[in-house]
Design an enzyme around this catalytic site. Structure first.
Site, mmCIF file in Angstrom:
data_model
loop_
_atom_site.group_PDB
_atom_site.id
_atom_site.type_symbol
_atom_site.label_atom_id
_atom_site.label_comp_id
_atom_site.label_asym_id
_atom_site.label_seq_id
_atom_site.Cartn_x
_atom_site.Cartn_y
_atom_site.Cartn_z
ATOM 1 N N ASP A 155 -86.592 87.556 -25.327
ATOM 2 C CA ASP A 155 -85.422 86.691 -25.291
ATOM 3 C C ASP A 155 -85.481 85.725 -26.468
ATOM 4 O OD1 ASP A 155 -83.862 84.188 -24.612
ATOM 5 O OD2 ASP A 155 -83.341 85.404 -22.863
ATOM 6 N N ASP A 174 -85.177 81.873 -25.615
ATOM 7 C CA ASP A 174 -86.382 81.331 -25.027
ATOM 8 C C ASP A 174 -87.485 81.143 -26.074
ATOM 9 O OD1 ASP A 174 -85.449 81.047 -22.446
ATOM 10 O OD2 ASP A 174 -86.131 83.027 -21.802
ATOM 11 N N ARG A 185 -72.035 84.973 -18.629
ATOM 12 C CA ARG A 185 -71.597 86.227 -18.020
ATOM 13 C C ARG A 185 -71.190 85.989 -16.570
ATOM 14 N NH1 ARG A 185 -75.052 91.537 -19.032
ATOM 15 N NH2 ARG A 185 -74.313 90.984 -21.105
ATOM 16 N N THR A 230 -67.848 90.037 -12.382
ATOM 17 C CA THR A 230 -67.260 91.025 -13.300
ATOM 18 C C THR A 230 -68.220 91.448 -14.401
ATOM 19 O OG1 THR A 230 -66.366 89.350 -14.811
ATOM 20 C CG2 THR A 230 -65.021 89.960 -12.908
#
Length: 209
Positions: A200, A203, A104, A108
């Site tokens: 997550d 993870d 990401r 933006t």
């Protein structure tokens, strides 16, 4: 609007209850994510094209059905999607595997491709795009766009847990892509995590947290 398939088989739901628990070990989490992927892919591949062929049984000739055409490509979104690949290959060992890596952009907040390696004939295959969590839908919609740029026409997205926001975005941006999930949870929190979710997935699969 693309169809949303919520797979509520008792075995899936039982295994989902285990990986949701914060007390589940890395080893068990990884194994069960793979098992869930196997069960989900059974449903997601239900409409693969077949053709009739003839084989000799020990007793007599028989007309049977086999998967036709170029068959299947499994494309995990790195890195958490890797945890689903082996489970699918248990069911369809002849499938080819590609990889899409995204990050990401901090300014933006849009997904940017940093790695993409696909089978040469990917455009001729039915695609299973896999990622355990469909949260905002940003990575999934970007990955689908990349696949379409490579000429892919038959794409399905398979995620274990989805947020309503992610489902809505994928269906809006790519109304031709079917979604397969084991659960649609309540919402996203302020950090973009699915609630209640399972934390997550990357993870927990790789033991990095």
């Amino acid at each position: 609007m693309a169809e949303l398939h919520v797979l509520d088989h008792p075995l899936l739901q039982h295994k989902l209850s285990i990986i949701r628990s914060k007390d589940t070990s890395v080893k068990e989490f990884r194994e069960i994510v793979s098992e869930i992927a196997t069960l989900m892919s059974y449903e997601a591949t239900r409409d693969l094209p077949v053709e009739e062929v003839e084989v000799e049984t020990p007793v007599a000739p028989a007309k049977v059905k086999r998967i036709a055409g170029k068959k299947l490509a499994v494309i995990p979104i790195l890195r958490a999607g890797l945890g689903m690949v082996d489970g699918i290959l248990q069911l369809v060992p002849s499938a080819k595997v590609g990889h899409i890596g995204l990050y990401r952009d901090p300014d933006t907040l849009e997904p940017v491709e940093y790695y993409c390696k696909l089978p040469k004939d990917v455009a001729d295959r039915d695609i299973l795009l896999v990622d355990p969590m469909l949260a905002t839908g940003g990575s999934a919609t970007a990955a689908i766009k990349f696949l379409k740029n490579y000429g892919c026409k038959h794409i399905k997205l398979m995620s274990i847990i989805a947020a309503p926001e992610g489902v809505e975005r994928v269906r809006r941006d790519h109304p031709d892509v079917e979604l397969y999930v084991a659960a649609v949870d309540e919402r996203l929190n302020d950090h973009g995590y699915i609630v209640p979710g399972l934390g997550d997935a990357g993870d927990r699969i790789f033991g990095t947290k």
